[in-house]
Design a protein around this motif. Structure first.
Motif, PDB file in Angstrom:
ATOM      1  N   TYR A   1      -1.135 -25.609  -8.990  1.00 36.37           N
ATOM      2  CA  TYR A   1      -0.599 -24.400  -8.379  1.00 36.37           C
ATOM      3  C   TYR A   1       0.655 -23.814  -9.028  1.00 36.37           C
ATOM      4  CZ  TYR A   1      -3.596 -26.320  -4.716  1.00 36.37           C
ATOM      5  OH  TYR A   1      -4.650 -26.851  -4.022  1.00 36.37           O
ATOM      6  N   SER A   2       1.354 -24.565  -9.876  1.00 40.34           N
ATOM      7  CA  SER A   2       2.645 -24.053 -10.354  1.00 40.34           C
ATOM      8  C   SER A   2       2.499 -22.993 -11.435  1.00 40.34           C
ATOM      9  CB  SER A   2       3.513 -25.207 -10.871  1.00 40.34           C
ATOM     10  OG  SER A   2       2.975 -25.738 -12.068  1.00 40.34           O
ATOM     11  N   GLY A   3       1.468 -23.126 -12.284  1.00 41.06           N
ATOM     12  CA  GLY A   3       1.257 -22.132 -13.326  1.00 41.06           C
ATOM     13  C   GLY A   3       2.126 -22.335 -14.551  1.00 41.06           C
TER      14      GLY A   3
ATOM     15  N   GLY B   1       7.683 -23.581 -11.426  1.00 42.89           N
ATOM     16  CA  GLY B   1       6.559 -22.662 -11.393  1.00 42.89           C
ATOM     17  C   GLY B   1       6.578 -21.669 -10.254  1.00 42.89           C
ATOM     18  N   ALA B   2       5.379 -21.391  -9.714  1.00 34.33           N
ATOM     19  CA  ALA B   2       5.197 -20.297  -8.754  1.00 34.33           C
ATOM     20  C   ALA B   2       5.899 -20.537  -7.420  1.00 34.33           C
ATOM     21  CB  ALA B   2       3.701 -20.081  -8.511  1.00 34.33           C
TER      22      ALA B   2
ATOM     23  N   TRP C   1      -0.562 -30.850 -20.210  1.00 35.50           N
ATOM     24  CA  TRP C   1       0.740 -30.660 -19.565  1.00 35.50           C
ATOM     25  C   TRP C   1       1.711 -31.711 -20.075  1.00 35.50           C
ATOM     26  CZ3 TRP C   1       2.128 -27.881 -14.732  1.00 35.50           C
ATOM     27  CH2 TRP C   1       1.227 -26.838 -14.469  1.00 35.50           C
TER      28      TRP C   1
END
Length: 350
Positions: free
Chosen positions: A275-277, A300-301, A240
């Motif tokens: 969790y964001s993807g 993200g999500a 990332w």
């Protein structure tokens, strides 16, 4: 004192009796209530008020749940109503059973107004808000001590891993490297090379664990250095990209503040990774007007604020709880499909 002053004082006392939010009871020499102010009538059940007005013996006992003595939190022993000398009851705590709220603590004062007639007055002030404040203060202090103990233990273990275990493994690696000059046996050399690879990976894991427990850079160099080191490991481990902006200029703050800001950022970044993807996170650390502001943003999500967060949800709660320990505020904004942003504002002293 002239007559006009007496009249004014009498009017003021009557207004105080009628409009005071404190409870005021007048007792006769038998311990029965002769009158009470409107604030007292509002909190007592109607059937008990009827008994009081009909001069029922010790009707106040149906309301009183005991007072705090030197030996018991709530007791009726040596009741203040039956005390011959009231000076010891100038300030004490009493519990009343009131309408719709149950048992409520009051700070009380029980004094004799007219010794000849035996007239006495009981003044009561609600302490329930103060109790909640004290309970919150106690909880915050307890939480602060627990977190401080955790951080100290993390620091101890981190130092032990870095200074002891890691150094022992380094020593073993040096010995393995020397072996190639001590033998020509290829099977021994191959085994040493395999062992060296295992120890190298183990050394990397120990170093990562040591930093996760408590980064040495945070204690030695401050927030900006600790963040840059942490984000570099994030990129190496997870792939990332963390885009970091700072006006911190390597300023140092109170250790407690630095720990809180670092831990909240660490949790927020890890939540984005989980969790964001998406593969990119934006972090900023800004000092302005005696306030340190941290923002961690992903595109993200996201999630619905009213929904139960994924995982345990303790991370979000823990961030807000940590922020409160340094008089800070942690706020989370999010929208499905549009990402999540964590704001942290902490007042700082220079």
């Amino acid at each position: 004192m002239n007559t006009s002053t007496n009249v004014d004082l009498s009017n003021l006392m009557i207004k105080l009796f009628k409009h005071s939010t404190d409870l005021i009871f007048f007792f006769d020499q038998c311990g029965d209530i002769t009158t009470m102010n409107p604030a007292a009538e509002q909190i007592i059940d109607d059937h008990i008020i009827s008994q009081i007005k009909s001069q029922s013996d010790h009707a106040i006992c149906q309301v009183c749940a005991g007072y705090t003595s030197e030996t018991e939190a709530r007791t009726c022993s040596d009741c203040y109503l039956s005390a011959n000398d009231t000076k010891d009851f100038s300030s004490f705590q009493v519990y009343l059973t009131i309408k719709e709220k149950g048992i409520v603590p009051y700070m009380a004062s029980f004094q004799t107004l007219d010794e000849e007639k035996g007239t006495r007055i009981l003044l009561l002030r609600d302490q329930s808000i103060q109790y909640l404040t004290q309970a919150k203060l106690h909880q915050n202090m307890l939480t602060k001590h627990v977190i401080e103990a955790q951080e100290n233990e993390r620091k101890r273990i981190s130092r032990e891993l870095h200074d002891s275990v890691a150094q022992e493994i380094l020593g073993a690696l040096v010995d393995l490297r020397v072996m190639k000059y001590m033998t020509n046996d290829q099977s021994v050399l191959d085994k040493a090379e395999n062992t060296k690879g295992v120890l190298t990976r183990l050394l990397d894991d120990i170093r990562d664990l040591s930093v996760e427990l408590r980064p040495l850079a945070l204690d030695d160099f401050g927030l900006e250095a600790a963040f840059r080191s942490h984000f570099k490991r994030i990129e190496q481990r997870y792939g990332w990209k963390v885009l970091f902006q700072s006006t911190n200029e390597n300023n140092r703050y109170e250790p407690e503040v630095e720990t809180v800001v670092y831990r909240i950022c660490q949790e927020a970044v890890m939540n984005s990774i989980k969790y964001s993807g998406v593969g990119e996170i934006f972090v900023s650390l800004i000092e302005e007007d005696r306030t340190l502001t941290l923002t961690v943003t992903d595109e993200g999500a996201g999630f619905h604020q009213e929904d139960q967060p994924q995982g345990t949800g303790l991370g979000l709660y823990g961030m807000k709880e940590r922020a409160e320990l340094v008089s800070g505020k942690c706020r989370i904004t999010t929208e499905v499909g549009k990402g999540t942003k964590v704001y942290l504002k902490v007042p700082i002293r220079k």
